[in-house]
Design an enzyme around this catalytic site. Structure first.
Site, PDB file in Angstrom:
ATOM      1  N   TYR A 180     -40.592 -34.861 -43.695  1.00  0.00           N
ATOM      2  CA  TYR A 180     -41.104 -34.799 -42.326  1.00  0.00           C
ATOM      3  C   TYR A 180     -41.812 -36.098 -41.991  1.00  0.00           C
ATOM      4  O   TYR A 180     -42.207 -36.862 -42.876  1.00  0.00           O
ATOM      5  CB  TYR A 180     -42.050 -33.605 -42.131  1.00  0.00           C
ATOM      6  CG  TYR A 180     -43.420 -33.753 -42.735  1.00  0.00           C
ATOM      7  CD1 TYR A 180     -44.470 -34.321 -42.024  1.00  0.00           C
ATOM      8  CD2 TYR A 180     -43.678 -33.316 -44.037  1.00  0.00           C
ATOM      9  CE1 TYR A 180     -45.740 -34.454 -42.582  1.00  0.00           C
ATOM     10  CE2 TYR A 180     -44.944 -33.445 -44.605  1.00  0.00           C
ATOM     11  CZ  TYR A 180     -45.961 -34.012 -43.873  1.00  0.00           C
ATOM     12  OH  TYR A 180     -47.215 -34.144 -44.425  1.00  0.00           O
ATOM     13  N   CYS A 181     -41.968 -36.332 -40.674  1.00  0.00           N
ATOM     14  CA  CYS A 181     -42.665 -37.544 -40.242  1.00  0.00           C
ATOM     15  C   CYS A 181     -43.590 -37.217 -39.074  1.00  0.00           C
ATOM     16  O   CYS A 181     -44.390 -36.269 -39.179  1.00  0.00           O
ATOM     17  CB  CYS A 181     -41.690 -38.681 -39.941  1.00  0.00           C
ATOM     18  SG  CYS A 181     -40.304 -38.265 -38.871  1.00  0.00           S
ATOM     19  N   ARG A 182     -43.488 -37.934 -37.965  1.00  0.00           N
ATOM     20  CA  ARG A 182     -44.477 -37.796 -36.892  1.00  0.00           C
ATOM     21  C   ARG A 182     -44.145 -36.688 -35.896  1.00  0.00           C
ATOM     22  O   ARG A 182     -45.017 -36.285 -35.131  1.00  0.00           O
ATOM     23  CB  ARG A 182     -44.612 -39.126 -36.144  1.00  0.00           C
ATOM     24  CG  ARG A 182     -45.225 -40.215 -36.981  1.00  0.00           C
ATOM     25  CD  ARG A 182     -45.054 -41.585 -36.328  1.00  0.00           C
ATOM     26  NE  ARG A 182     -45.704 -42.629 -37.125  1.00  0.00           N
ATOM     27  CZ  ARG A 182     -45.420 -43.911 -37.010  1.00  0.00           C
ATOM     28  NH1 ARG A 182     -44.507 -44.321 -36.142  1.00  0.00           N
ATOM     29  NH2 ARG A 182     -46.057 -44.794 -37.760  1.00  0.00           N
TER      30      ARG A 182
END
Length: 228
Positions: A180-182
């Site tokens: 996952y990221c932002r």
């Protein structure tokens, strides 16, 4: 209150609310806010991340600060910007949701630039929680380290996408990996999943970022005070 006073009251009241709208009425300032939702940053860091000059980024930040949407703190010779409150993040998420619901152009932009994203088999929050509870997956936070330090999903490992290939030996091939990221329009997780699959891993991306996860009512973890 007389009619004239009522009108003056309403005019002055909505003029103040409009200050927030005017501050948000810029794609550059919306991007700056999304970055500040991850962690506090200096103007130099924000400029580098957004491709703006330091002078241009500073001007946009001053508009946001004048509307009391962001605040600052000084550390030595550096000035750090942060959101003025969690309410600003909630406002940004609401704006994004309204845009997604009412602007077909958003879907067209995403489809144009992220047309193969569906191949990454995105996973939702509830499904991830179930897999984590049974120790069936490894959860990777592929954002920069400072963002992980400020807030991250419980059980997540920090492995920035720029470091991922050099650190593959830390990841067992037999276990599924969720990156996952932002948030939904960040491509760090897409890049991580693409790399992991090319190296033989079973990998997927999480639909949500930390802010989305928190907005759903799930807890987040904090490592330490970030610095950028």
């Amino acid at each position: 209150m007389r009619t004239e006073e009522k009108r003056t009251f309403k005019n002055q009241l909505y003029e103040q609310f409009a200050r927030i709208g005017k501050a948000l009425a810029s794609p550059h300032r919306l991007e700056l806010l999304e970055l500040l939702m991850q962690c506090e940053r200096t103007v130099e860091s924000l400029a580098a991340e957004t491709g703006m000059s330091v002078a241009n980024a500073s001007q946009h930040l001053q508009v946001l600060r004048a509307a009391h949407v962001v605040e600052t703190r000084r550390q030595g010779t550096s000035i750090y910007y942060r959101l003025a409150s969690q309410g600003v993040a909630t406002l940004w998420l609401s704006l994004r949701q309204v845009g997604e619901a009412h602007l077909a152009e958003i879907d067209r932009v995403v489809e144009t630039f992220l047309h193969d994203r569906h191949l990454f088999q995105p996973i939702e929050a509830d499904a991830l929680l179930h897999l984590l509870s049974n120790d069936q997956v490894i959860l990777l936070d592929v954002r920069p380290r400072a963002e992980y330090a400020a807030a991250h999903l419980p059980h997540a490992r920090s492995m920035p996408v720029a470091e991922l290939e050099a650190r593959l030996s830390e990841l067992p091939l037999e276990k599924e990996i969720i990156a996952y990221c932002r948030g939904p329009y960040c491509v760090f997780a897409d890049e991580a999943v693409r790399l992991l699959r090319a190296r033989g891993y079973h990998a997927r991306r999480l639909e949500h970022g930390v802010i989305d996860w928190h907005a759903l009512g799930f807890p987040v973890a904090v490592e330490k005070e970030p610095s950028v």
